[in-house]
Design a protein around this motif. Sequence first.
Motif, PDB file in Angstrom:
ATOM      1  N   SER A 185       0.832  -1.210   0.000  1.00 31.06           N
ATOM      2  CA  SER A 185       0.000   0.000   0.000  1.00 31.06           C
ATOM      3  C   SER A 185       0.861   1.253   0.000  1.00 31.06           C
ATOM      4  CB  SER A 185      -0.925   0.006   1.221  1.00 31.06           C
ATOM      5  OG  SER A 185      -1.868  -1.045   1.173  1.00 31.06           O
ATOM      6  N   ILE A 186       1.852   1.288   0.885  1.00 25.21           N
ATOM      7  CA  ILE A 186       2.739   2.455   0.976  1.00 25.21           C
ATOM      8  C   ILE A 186       3.423   2.702  -0.359  1.00 25.21           C
ATOM      9  CG2 ILE A 186       4.849   3.341   2.050  1.00 25.21           C
ATOM     10  CD1 ILE A 186       3.960   1.757   4.601  1.00 25.21           C
ATOM     11  N   ASN A 187       3.922   1.639  -0.983  1.00 30.17           N
ATOM     12  CA  ASN A 187       4.635   1.784  -2.251  1.00 30.17           C
ATOM     13  C   ASN A 187       3.735   2.262  -3.388  1.00 30.17           C
ATOM     14  OD1 ASN A 187       7.263   1.163  -1.485  1.00 30.17           O
ATOM     15  ND2 ASN A 187       6.968  -1.033  -1.723  1.00 30.17           N
ATOM     16  N   LEU A 188       2.440   1.995  -3.289  1.00 27.38           N
ATOM     17  CA  LEU A 188       1.497   2.445  -4.320  1.00 27.38           C
ATOM     18  C   LEU A 188       0.979   3.858  -4.044  1.00 27.38           C
ATOM     19  CD1 LEU A 188      -0.539  -0.860  -4.829  1.00 27.38           C
ATOM     20  CD2 LEU A 188       0.971   0.219  -6.509  1.00 27.38           C
ATOM     21  N   GLY A 189       1.469   4.476  -2.954  1.00 26.98           N
ATOM     22  CA  GLY A 189       1.027   5.811  -2.617  1.00 26.98           C
ATOM     23  C   GLY A 189      -0.323   5.852  -1.935  1.00 26.98           C
ATOM     24  N   LEU A 190      -0.726   4.737  -1.339  1.00 23.40           N
ATOM     25  CA  LEU A 190      -2.007   4.625  -0.659  1.00 23.40           C
ATOM     26  C   LEU A 190      -1.790   4.640   0.854  1.00 23.40           C
ATOM     27  CD1 LEU A 190      -3.323   1.655  -2.850  1.00 23.40           C
ATOM     28  CD2 LEU A 190      -3.882   4.087  -3.153  1.00 23.40           C
ATOM     29  N   LYS A 191      -2.868   4.799   1.601  1.00 24.36           N
ATOM     30  CA  LYS A 191      -2.761   4.703   3.045  1.00 24.36           C
ATOM     31  C   LYS A 191      -2.331   3.285   3.427  1.00 24.36           C
ATOM     32  CE  LYS A 191      -6.111   8.322   4.142  1.00 24.36           C
ATOM     33  NZ  LYS A 191      -7.392   8.650   4.822  1.00 24.36           N
ATOM     34  N   GLU A 192      -1.619   3.196   4.541  1.00 23.17           N
ATOM     35  CA  GLU A 192      -1.004   1.932   4.943  1.00 23.17           C
ATOM     36  C   GLU A 192      -1.996   0.775   5.002  1.00 23.17           C
ATOM     37  OE1 GLU A 192       0.656   0.920   9.098  1.00 23.17           O
ATOM     38  OE2 GLU A 192       2.380   1.726   8.014  1.00 23.17           O
ATOM     39  N   GLU A 193      -3.220   1.020   5.459  1.00 23.83           N
ATOM     40  CA  GLU A 193      -4.208  -0.043   5.624  1.00 23.83           C
ATOM     41  C   GLU A 193      -5.102  -0.215   4.401  1.00 23.83           C
ATOM     42  OE1 GLU A 193      -4.224  -2.026   8.132  1.00 23.83           O
ATOM     43  OE2 GLU A 193      -2.768  -0.960   9.381  1.00 23.83           O
ATOM     44  N   PHE A 194      -4.825   0.489   3.318  1.00 28.76           N
ATOM     45  CA  PHE A 194      -5.760   0.517   2.189  1.00 28.76           C
ATOM     46  C   PHE A 194      -6.010  -0.876   1.613  1.00 28.76           C
ATOM     47  CE2 PHE A 194      -7.315   0.847  -2.059  1.00 28.76           C
ATOM     48  CZ  PHE A 194      -8.173   1.933  -2.046  1.00 28.76           C
ATOM     49  N   LEU A 195      -4.952  -1.584   1.231  1.00 32.15           N
ATOM     50  CA  LEU A 195      -5.143  -2.876   0.582  1.00 32.15           C
ATOM     51  C   LEU A 195      -5.750  -3.899   1.527  1.00 32.15           C
ATOM     52  CD1 LEU A 195      -1.951  -3.200  -1.659  1.00 32.15           C
ATOM     53  CD2 LEU A 195      -4.306  -2.798  -2.401  1.00 32.15           C
ATOM     54  N   GLN A 196      -5.361  -3.852   2.809  1.00 39.62           N
ATOM     55  CA  GLN A 196      -5.964  -4.781   3.768  1.00 39.62           C
ATOM     56  C   GLN A 196      -7.475  -4.543   3.841  1.00 39.62           C
ATOM     57  OE1 GLN A 196      -4.119  -7.269   5.774  1.00 39.62           O
ATOM     58  NE2 GLN A 196      -6.234  -7.978   5.700  1.00 39.62           N
ATOM     59  N   ASN A 197      -7.879  -3.293   3.875  1.00 37.78           N
ATOM     60  CA  ASN A 197      -9.311  -2.992   3.908  1.00 37.78           C
ATOM     61  C   ASN A 197      -9.990  -3.397   2.603  1.00 37.78           C
ATOM     62  OD1 ASN A 197      -9.181  -1.920   6.506  1.00 37.78           O
ATOM     63  ND2 ASN A 197      -8.756   0.156   5.779  1.00 37.78           N
TER      64      ASN A 197
END
Length: 350
Positions: A185-197
């Motif tokens: 998520s961090i590497n994609l420029g998203l919030k840290e929990e984005f992909l988990q959510n």
Amino acid sequence: MDCPRDWPEPIVRVQSLSDTCTDTIPKRYIKPPEARPSLGSTTIEANIPLIDLGGIHDDNLRETLLKDVSEACREWGFFQVVNHGVSPELMDRAREVWREFFHQPMEVKQAYANLPKTYEGYGSRLGVEKGAILDWSDYYYLHYLPCNLRDFNKWPALPNKLREVITEYSAEVVRLGGILLKLFSINLGLKEEFLQNAFGGDDIGACLRVNFYPKCPQPDMTLGLSPHSDPGGMTFLLPDQHVPGLQVRRGDGWITVKPAPHAFIVNIGDQLQVMSNAIYKSVEHRVIVSAQERVSLAYFYNPKSDLLIQPVTELVTPDRPALYPAMTFDEYRLYIRTKGPLGKSQLGKC
């Protein structure tokens, strides 16, 4: 599309064939010449990236770690991780209890024979196409998450420690999956929990396929697992430490992965390729066989099955429009279960 209730032909256990076919293998397992590991492909002398997760909590090392993970996801789709926090002893026990299972008497294993609707249990083929050329492998497939699918009665009772060991092992792999999703998520420029959510938060899918590749008298004529990309989110492979077998496509050739001691081999699945709008790549891979048996554990960390999976809005731009339609993971994997392993074709045919 409905999944058939039963297999199209009687199931033959490859382990039994291995014990009786000492010189040749049945025609049902002989691949066409262009698909054989010795012909029609180039072996590349290289290895997938090796990433040390030990720097995840060290500010001086974290930037380099994130860069290495990003490059691996974008350029390779595969990498190995060490210092991942799962004890080497647990990894060894997990592999060995399954080796013991596959050496149980046939009547013990047959009690867990599976069907194509869920694949859960003891199996010997993927896909339900009648007359298909089959792979030289047996397997065991089971669910860990969501909890309502976890049925210990479908987990082998023998050897005695198997259920206990695999429960502990499963919890550790799921923990590791959450850590990697944060880095992605961090590497994609998203919030840290984005992909988990986006995967469903705590309500993800996690399932294990244990692969048993019996010794083969004609390893150049067949494959343990045909070329495919993994349909789920990401995969954690615990390989056989002594007998290599996994090959990863790289351009027009194949790399035979050399496992690092007590490393997990991690690969991006189709659902992460879709979510990242193809910034991250799921990569085709296959398994070769040899005159020695192999055991490996593939753990699939998947989105919740009924969530719509589509390119993340923040990753869709005028220069990079959405490449994939929205689809639930249930809809996607039904196609895979019906057709079996077909390279990377599933991303364009669902």
